[in-house]
Write a protein that holds these residues in place. Structure first.
Motif, PDB file in Angstrom:
ATOM      1  N   GLN A   1      26.898 -41.427  22.833  1.00  0.00           N
ATOM      2  CA  GLN A   1      26.673 -41.652  24.051  1.00  0.00           C
ATOM      3  C   GLN A   1      27.838 -41.315  25.194  1.00  0.00           C
ATOM      4  O   GLN A   1      27.699 -40.678  26.181  1.00  0.00           O
ATOM      5  N   LEU A   2      28.833 -42.088  24.880  1.00  0.00           N
ATOM      6  CA  LEU A   2      30.154 -41.995  25.700  1.00  0.00           C
ATOM      7  C   LEU A   2      30.760 -40.395  25.547  1.00  0.00           C
ATOM      8  O   LEU A   2      31.238 -39.914  26.730  1.00  0.00           O
ATOM      9  N   SER A   3      30.555 -40.081  24.299  1.00  0.00           N
ATOM     10  CA  SER A   3      31.393 -38.672  24.296  1.00  0.00           C
ATOM     11  C   SER A   3      30.179 -37.477  25.095  1.00  0.00           C
ATOM     12  O   SER A   3      31.009 -36.767  25.566  1.00  0.00           O
ATOM     13  N   LYS A   4      28.941 -37.700  25.035  1.00  0.00           N
ATOM     14  CA  LYS A   4      28.117 -37.031  25.779  1.00  0.00           C
ATOM     15  C   LYS A   4      28.404 -36.869  27.085  1.00  0.00           C
ATOM     16  O   LYS A   4      28.476 -35.861  27.799  1.00  0.00           O
ATOM     17  N   LYS A   5      28.733 -38.276  27.909  1.00  0.00           N
ATOM     18  CA  LYS A   5      28.839 -38.431  29.104  1.00  0.00           C
ATOM     19  C   LYS A   5      30.247 -37.833  29.337  1.00  0.00           C
ATOM     20  O   LYS A   5      30.151 -37.186  30.535  1.00  0.00           O
ATOM     21  N   ARG A   6      31.096 -37.782  28.530  1.00  0.00           N
ATOM     22  CA  ARG A   6      32.465 -37.287  28.815  1.00  0.00           C
ATOM     23  C   ARG A   6      32.502 -35.517  29.107  1.00  0.00           C
ATOM     24  O   ARG A   6      33.181 -35.149  29.866  1.00  0.00           O
ATOM     25  N   LYS A   7      31.615 -34.989  28.297  1.00  0.00           N
ATOM     26  CA  LYS A   7      31.632 -33.712  28.143  1.00  0.00           C
ATOM     27  C   LYS A   7      30.749 -33.007  29.462  1.00  0.00           C
ATOM     28  O   LYS A   7      31.294 -32.040  29.740  1.00  0.00           O
ATOM     29  N   LYS A   8      30.242 -33.799  30.261  1.00  0.00           N
ATOM     30  CA  LYS A   8      29.438 -33.306  31.385  1.00  0.00           C
ATOM     31  C   LYS A   8      30.340 -33.110  32.409  1.00  0.00           C
ATOM     32  O   LYS A   8      31.292 -33.185  32.842  1.00  0.00           O
TER      33      LYS A   8
END
Length: 106
Positions: free
Chosen positions: A99-106
């Protein structure tokens, strides 16, 4: 299963395993020559310490000395349940990392 009653799951297995202290030791041959202890280095637990954490796996000898020993085979069930608790924690952390990785990619 037919021989067992009052069956219930092991709880807080990981906390119990974390509280156990494995030790290296040698048997006290000098004070207990009748016990025919070996001279090799050993690995295990101190039964009196284990008894404070998991009394179900400690046997007290029926003698005036009340020597104690650990039923190591009974430790397996505790270790399995502790591993399952750890695995659940790992899986929860993997979801958070994703989840954190997805948020960081945005």
């Amino acid at each position: 299963r037919r021989f067992k009653i009052n069956i219930r799951p092991v709880e807080n297995a990981l906390a119990k395993v974390k509280a156990l202290q494995g030790v290296y030791f040698n048997w006290n041959q000098k004070d207990f020559p009748e016990k025919d202890f070996g001279t090799q280095n050993e690995l295990g637990f101190i039964a009196q310490e284990v008894e404070q954490i998991v009394p179900e796996i400690v046997v007290k000898e029926q003698s005036k000395e009340e020597y104690r020993s650990v039923k190591y085979d009974k430790l397996v069930a505790l270790l399995v349940e502790a591993m399952k608790e750890q695995q659940k924690q790992i899986e929860q952390l993997q979801v958070k990392v994703k989840q954190l990785s997805k948020k960081r990619k945005k």
